[in-house]
Design a protein around this motif. Structure first.
Motif, mmCIF file in Angstrom:
data_model
loop_
_atom_site.group_PDB
_atom_site.id
_atom_site.type_symbol
_atom_site.label_atom_id
_atom_site.label_comp_id
_atom_site.label_asym_id
_atom_site.label_seq_id
_atom_site.Cartn_x
_atom_site.Cartn_y
_atom_site.Cartn_z
ATOM 1 N N GLY A 16 0.837 -1.197 0.000
ATOM 2 C CA GLY A 16 0.000 0.000 0.000
ATOM 3 C C GLY A 16 0.872 1.248 0.000
ATOM 4 O O GLY A 16 2.032 1.207 0.429
ATOM 5 N N LEU A 17 0.312 2.336 -0.474
ATOM 6 C CA LEU A 17 1.034 3.610 -0.487
ATOM 7 C C LEU A 17 0.719 4.385 0.792
ATOM 8 O O LEU A 17 -0.435 4.763 1.022
ATOM 9 C CB LEU A 17 0.609 4.437 -1.710
ATOM 10 N N GLY A 18 1.745 4.616 1.612
ATOM 11 C CA GLY A 18 1.572 5.440 2.806
ATOM 12 C C GLY A 18 1.511 6.911 2.406
ATOM 13 O O GLY A 18 2.219 7.334 1.489
ATOM 14 N N THR A 19 0.680 7.691 3.087
ATOM 15 C CA THR A 19 0.529 9.103 2.689
ATOM 16 C C THR A 19 0.709 10.070 3.859
ATOM 17 O O THR A 19 0.422 11.258 3.729
ATOM 18 C CB THR A 19 -0.847 9.356 2.032
ATOM 19 N N TRP A 20 1.187 9.577 4.987
ATOM 20 C CA TRP A 20 1.386 10.427 6.168
ATOM 21 C C TRP A 20 2.318 11.594 5.819
ATOM 22 O O TRP A 20 3.319 11.401 5.117
ATOM 23 C CB TRP A 20 2.000 9.585 7.292
ATOM 24 N N ALA A 47 -7.824 10.549 8.664
ATOM 25 C CA ALA A 47 -8.382 11.896 8.804
ATOM 26 C C ALA A 47 -7.305 12.870 9.282
ATOM 27 O O ALA A 47 -7.201 13.995 8.786
ATOM 28 C CB ALA A 47 -9.557 11.871 9.774
ATOM 29 N N VAL A 48 -6.468 12.414 10.198
ATOM 30 C CA VAL A 48 -5.470 13.333 10.778
ATOM 31 C C VAL A 48 -4.351 13.691 9.798
ATOM 32 O O VAL A 48 -3.628 14.658 10.021
ATOM 33 C CB VAL A 48 -4.900 12.741 12.089
ATOM 34 N N TYR A 49 -4.221 12.969 8.711
ATOM 35 C CA TYR A 49 -3.175 13.324 7.732
ATOM 36 C C TYR A 49 -3.546 14.599 6.965
ATOM 37 O O TYR A 49 -2.712 15.164 6.261
ATOM 38 C CB TYR A 49 -2.954 12.200 6.707
ATOM 39 N N LYS A 74 -8.740 6.217 8.666
ATOM 40 C CA LYS A 74 -8.724 5.919 10.109
ATOM 41 C C LYS A 74 -9.439 7.023 10.874
ATOM 42 O O LYS A 74 -9.317 8.197 10.520
ATOM 43 C CB LYS A 74 -7.273 5.824 10.615
ATOM 44 N N VAL A 75 -10.139 6.613 11.932
ATOM 45 C CA VAL A 75 -10.816 7.615 12.768
ATOM 46 C C VAL A 75 -9.813 8.143 13.802
ATOM 47 O O VAL A 75 -9.118 7.372 14.461
ATOM 48 C CB VAL A 75 -12.092 7.027 13.437
ATOM 49 N N TRP A 76 -9.743 9.471 13.915
ATOM 50 C CA TRP A 76 -8.740 10.101 14.764
ATOM 51 C C TRP A 76 -9.161 10.079 16.242
ATOM 52 O O TRP A 76 -10.324 9.915 16.585
ATOM 53 C CB TRP A 76 -8.426 11.524 14.285
#
Ligand code: A2P
Length: 279
Positions: A16-20, A47-49, A74-76
């Motif tokens: 998967g591609l991480g996007t943080w 959401a937090v990203y 993801k829920v923050w």
């Protein structure tokens, strides 16, 4: 791209591609467009990203059919609890311009060090995810950064067990106790920061192995995850690195070398431990 298969039969593309930390609109647009061209079909956000809107727009502009993509969010932590999680999910869907998610995760557990009612709080959040799953708004549900005590408490009250636990995992921080527990409970482990946020590039044993196999250290890290049965989520914004991180089919790490990596000194975690975080 090959798939992992979750306990409910849903297929998850293996890398998967991480996007943080990719939250600049142009950078997200370029990264997603490039990644989709290379063949990534699994995108991990949260959401937090603060990039869901940009990712949604980039996917729309790409013209790639939604059904060909696997999208996780993801829920923050500020949105824990049933009603807030439901609202957060609707915002995520809206921002991503989609009407379902492939995977929705609880980003971090509420922990006993911070909340007296941590177990109840996690249960409430989880029941929201269960309902979203039953309503077919998500194809799979799971958690992130849960340690064994969080999982044990959750499993006591869950009607549907988590299908995934996404944790920090790279050669310098392996969390074997969590991995073993999750494997025993048929939960797929996903690895965030599989390159140790770049710290793995200086590990002598990995440099040595990259020369031996004629690949890069990043490719050793990605392949090592896969060979351990763990789904890597490498993050990059550079086209050549995106390509490199997904190009790991041409070699196999020997059992002896896997053993060497699996025994490396544990010295480079991010320090973000679920019972200690202050966010
Ligand atoms: P960049 O986005 O500039 O490519 P992790 O996935 O473990 O969190 O690591 C992400 C970090 O590693 C980012 O700083 C990313 O920078 C860098 N990175 C990702 N892929 C590679 C690669 N193949 N070679 C070198 N650095 C990389």
């Amino acid at each position: 791209m090959d798939n992992f298969i979750l306990q409910n039969g849903v297929k998850v593309p293996c890398i998967g591609l991480g996007t943080w930390e990719n939250r600049d609109e142009q950078s997200v647009a370029d990264t997603i467009s490039e990644a989709l061209k290379i063949g990534y079909c699994h995108i991990d956000t949260a959401a937090v990203y603060a990039n869901e809107q940009f990712i949604g727009k980039a996917i729309k502009n790409s013209g790639v059919d939604r059904s060909k993509l696997f999208i996780t969010s993801k829920v923050w932590n500020t949105e824990r609890g049933y009603a807030k999680t439901m609202r957060a999910f609707e915002k995520t869907l809206n921002d991503l311009q989609t009407d379902y998610l492939d995977l929705y995760l609880v980003h971090w557990p509420a922990s006993p060090s911070k909340y007296d009612n941590w177990a109840e709080l996690n249960a409430e959040t989880w029941h929201a995810l269960e309902d979203l799953y039953k309503m077919q708004k998500v194809r799979a549900i799971g958690v992130s950064n849960f340690w064994i005590h969080h999982l044990e408490a959750l499993l006591k009250v869950a009607n549907i067990a988590p299908m995934v636990n996404q944790i920090e995992y790279h050669p310098g921080y392996r969390q074997n106790y969590v991995v073993d527990y999750c494997k025993a409970h048929n939960m797929l482990i996903e690895a965030w920061s599989p390159l140790g946020r770049g710290k793995m590039f200086a590990v002598p044993e990995l440099i040595e192995m990259s020369k031996k196999y004629g690949v890069t250290v990043a490719q050793i890290c990605v392949k090592w995850c896969l060979q351990n049965g763990i789904l890597p989520l490498p993050k990059s914004t550079k086209p050549e690195r995106l390509k490199e991180n997904a190009d790991v089919d041409g070699f196999t790490i020997s059992a002896a070398d896997m053993q060497i990596i699996n025994s490396l000194q544990l010295a480079s975690s991010s320090g973000q431990f679920p019972d200690e975080i202050d966010f």
